[in-house]
Design an enzyme around this catalytic site. Structure first.
Site, PDB file in Angstrom:
ATOM      1  N   HIS A   1      20.327  35.510  -2.051  1.00 14.34           N
ATOM      2  CA  HIS A   1      20.148  36.966  -1.986  1.00 14.34           C
ATOM      3  C   HIS A   1      20.582  37.606  -3.301  1.00 14.34           C
ATOM      4  O   HIS A   1      19.867  38.467  -3.853  1.00 14.34           O
ATOM      5  CB  HIS A   1      20.960  37.535  -0.821  1.00 14.34           C
ATOM      6  CG  HIS A   1      20.991  39.026  -0.771  1.00 14.34           C
ATOM      7  ND1 HIS A   1      20.132  39.771  -0.005  1.00 14.34           N
ATOM      8  CD2 HIS A   1      21.794  39.913  -1.399  1.00 14.34           C
ATOM      9  CE1 HIS A   1      20.396  41.059  -0.162  1.00 14.34           C
ATOM     10  NE2 HIS A   1      21.406  41.178  -1.013  1.00 14.34           N
ATOM     11  N   GLU A   2      21.727  37.191  -3.826  1.00  7.72           N
ATOM     12  CA  GLU A   2      22.230  37.757  -5.078  1.00  7.72           C
ATOM     13  C   GLU A   2      21.328  37.374  -6.250  1.00  7.72           C
ATOM     14  O   GLU A   2      21.060  38.192  -7.136  1.00  7.72           O
ATOM     15  CB  GLU A   2      23.672  37.299  -5.328  1.00  7.72           C
ATOM     16  CG  GLU A   2      24.669  37.691  -4.256  1.00  7.72           C
ATOM     17  CD  GLU A   2      24.680  39.186  -3.967  1.00  7.72           C
ATOM     18  OE1 GLU A   2      24.379  39.977  -4.892  1.00  7.72           O
ATOM     19  OE2 GLU A   2      24.976  39.572  -2.828  1.00  7.72           O
TER      20      GLU A   2
ATOM     21  N   HIS B   1      18.352  39.602  -6.458  1.00  8.42           N
ATOM     22  CA  HIS B   1      18.556  40.852  -7.191  1.00  8.42           C
ATOM     23  C   HIS B   1      18.281  40.660  -8.678  1.00  8.42           C
ATOM     24  O   HIS B   1      17.669  41.514  -9.331  1.00  8.42           O
ATOM     25  CB  HIS B   1      19.993  41.347  -7.004  1.00  8.42           C
ATOM     26  CG  HIS B   1      20.243  42.019  -5.687  1.00  8.42           C
ATOM     27  ND1 HIS B   1      19.491  43.069  -5.231  1.00  8.42           N
ATOM     28  CD2 HIS B   1      21.192  41.787  -4.736  1.00  8.42           C
ATOM     29  CE1 HIS B   1      19.948  43.469  -4.045  1.00  8.42           C
ATOM     30  NE2 HIS B   1      20.970  42.700  -3.726  1.00  8.42           N
TER      31      HIS B   1
ATOM     32  N   GLU C   1      16.888  45.878  -1.173  1.00 11.70           N
ATOM     33  CA  GLU C   1      17.725  44.965  -0.386  1.00 11.70           C
ATOM     34  C   GLU C   1      16.869  44.121   0.558  1.00 11.70           C
ATOM     35  O   GLU C   1      17.116  42.932   0.738  1.00 11.70           O
ATOM     36  CB  GLU C   1      18.773  45.749   0.408  1.00 11.70           C
ATOM     37  CG  GLU C   1      19.911  46.300  -0.432  1.00 11.70           C
ATOM     38  CD  GLU C   1      20.686  45.219  -1.158  1.00 11.70           C
ATOM     39  OE1 GLU C   1      20.860  44.117  -0.592  1.00 11.70           O
ATOM     40  OE2 GLU C   1      21.103  45.484  -2.297  1.00 11.70           O
TER      41      GLU C   1
END
Length: 529
Positions: free
Chosen positions: A138-139, A142, A205
């Site tokens: 997930h990070e 980004h 997100e």
């Protein structure tokens, strides 16, 4: 996926910079003022902020959070990060570790090739390997989506608009309303742009979540990670490896304002109890305050993210992680509007005071000024009532953390008197040396504890000197459970193993102060009339 995200981002940028263009057009059309200097200064500030923010954040992480950027992380995690970086042609990110038991992760940097990812020790200890990989994916999502750059460019718009507003507000005079009109329009666009940026952040997100799903091909493990971190669920039987450390503006998996500890649940045959997750989701699904707080948040509600992830499960031959099929037993809208009135009562009374005073100046009717005199008394009376509602001093009951999270009728105004027992595992803001708040863990999960001293400065002193000494100790907390949207408990009394009971008097002092103001305002009414 990336094309859709790019399209959404470009449209949003068009809206933001369209508003800025409208302001520039009005300035050129109506005003003979050189605005280029304001825009130039704003752009320079933005560029400097963009370039130095990773360096300043690095310093902050090392000095104030004691993050180590040369920590040894598990081999499986190194391998997965390397694989993702290779697939997406990005440099291996700089990994920082905060030695705190509360699970958390976030990323920052300029581009995908100089991204930093910071994790806490608790992330590796409370999540299994698949779940940790999902969080890190997930990070990395980004970084791959260039979220840092897009959000910085978007935030330039409100920066310029606010500068324009300040310049025109300072230069407006009674002889020329054009300046005031442009300043007002700039301020309105500034407010709108803030919410557009929050919406863009929430949208990105979802795409970071989708990136994690596609990279891990295991949506259910990622969903479980969200429940553990965002909903505060812990794995008391976790056997994950611990870290070894040698020489010892971010994008997190949750909003910095709401990434303390949320719901908690228990384990059932090695997995999260779906019944407890549904119970915890009820507040977000049914209580209107959840939607209200989401509107002001950089992240979507966890329940929405879980449902979006669950909708992808079948694509990877998995059963949906969670299906929320509970029926709402009643409407909670009346509670919401009543509590909203209590929160807004100060503003309402202030506006009413201005209106009555204006009417008095126009008519010299003594009735209006008499009504004004009653308003402070009404204000302090409502404030005391509201404070008593959020600090109920009766009917304290023993709870497990998971029990508290199943309560729907709770908010920042309405509290639940409670007693819980557990072990202190970390700080509320993981690793922050100044943070006096902490996180405790019982056999059902973790929750954020709001530590309040009478003198606010002493909170920071205790954060520096005392909070860390509580780590690993058993505590018994008596206080008030509230949610806004973070579930937390404000301490009234605390019992630490091997120490004397400690009572916190800030709530009592506040009640005494409000009572004094009520008496003073009442005496003023009596004397004046």
């Amino acid at each position: 996926m990336k094309k859709n995200l790019l399209g959404i981002s470009l449209i949003t940028m068009g809206i933001l910079y369209g508003m800025l263009s409208v302001i520039v057009f009005f300035i050129c059309l109506l005003c003979d003022i050189e605005i280029s200097l304001v825009i130039f200064i704003s752009i320079i500030i933005f560029i400097i902020q963009f370039l130095v923010s990773p360096i300043l954040t690095d310093i902050s992480m090392k000095w104030f959070y004691k993050a180590s950027f040369d920590a040894e992380i598990p081999e499986y995690l190194k391998n997965e990060i390397t694989k993702m970086c290779t697939n997406h042609k990005m440099n291996y990110p700089k990994i920082g570790v905060i030695m705190d038991g509360a699970p958390n992760a976030f990323t920052y940097g300029l581009t995908k090739n100089n991204a930093r990812i910071v994790i806490t020790r608790g992330l590796l200890e409370l999540l299994n390997e698949k779940e940790v990989v999902g969080v890190i994916a997930h990070e990395i999502g980004h970084a791959v989506h260039y979220d840092m750059i897009f959000m910085c460019v978007a935030q330039l718009v409100p920066l310029v608009l606010y500068y324009v507003y300040n310049v025109f507000a300072d230069n407006a005079d009674n002889d020329d309303d054009k300046l005031a009109i442009v300043g007002l329009i700039a301020y309105i666009f500034y407010i709108i742009s803030q919410y557009v940026i929050l919406w863009l952040s929430r949208t990105r997100e979802y795409y970071a979540d989708e990136f994690a799903i596609l990279e891990t091909k295991d949506p259910n493990s990622f969903a479980e990670a969200l429940v553990k971190i965002g909903y505060g669920l812990t794995a008391s039987s976790s056997k994950n490896a611990k870290l070894s450390v040698s020489k010892p503006n971010t994008l997190g998996i949750f909003d910095a304002k709401t990434s303390k500890s949320l719901i908690v649940s228990s384990y059932n045959n090695g997995g999260v109890s779906k019944e407890n997750i549904k119970n915890a989701m009820k507040w977000e699904k049914w209580n209107i305050w959840a939607k209200y707080y989401e509107f002001f948040s950089t992240h979507p509600l966890i329940s929405k993210r879980l449902e979006a992830i669950s909708n992808r499960s079948k694509e990877f031959n998995q059963e949906p992680y969670i299906v929320f099929d509970e029926k709402r037993p009643e409407s909670y809208i009346d509670d919401f509007f009543y509590e909203l009135f209590l929160i807004c009562s100060g503003t309402i009374i202030f506006i009413l005071f201005i209106v009555l005073f204006y009417l008095y100046t126009q008519t010299d009717n003594i009735l209006y000024i008499n009504l004004c005199i009653f308003l402070p008394f009404i204000f302090f009376l409502i404030e005391l009532f509201k404070y008593n509602r959020s600090h109920k001093n009766n009917n304290y009951k023993n709870y497990k953390i998971s029990d508290l999270l199943s309560i729907v009728k709770v908010s920042s105004v309405t509290s639940i008197p409670c007693i819980i027992e557990g072990e202190v595992i970390g700080k509320g803001d993981p690793g922050c040396i100044f943070d006096e708040d902490f996180v405790i863990k019982d056999d059902t999960g973790i929750i954020f504890i709001d530590y309040k001293r009478v003198i606010s400065f002493m909170n920071m002193v205790d954060g520096l000197t005392k909070t860390k000494s509580l780590f690993g100790k058993k505590v018994k907390i008596k206080g008030w459970y509230r949610r806004n949207p973070v579930p937390y408990i404000e301490i009234y009394e605390m019992e630490v193993e091997g120490c004397k009971n400690k009572r916190f008097y800030s709530s009592l002092i506040n009640k005494i102060i409000l009572t004094i103001f009520i008496i003073i305002s009442l005496l003023f009414i009596i004397c004046f009339i």
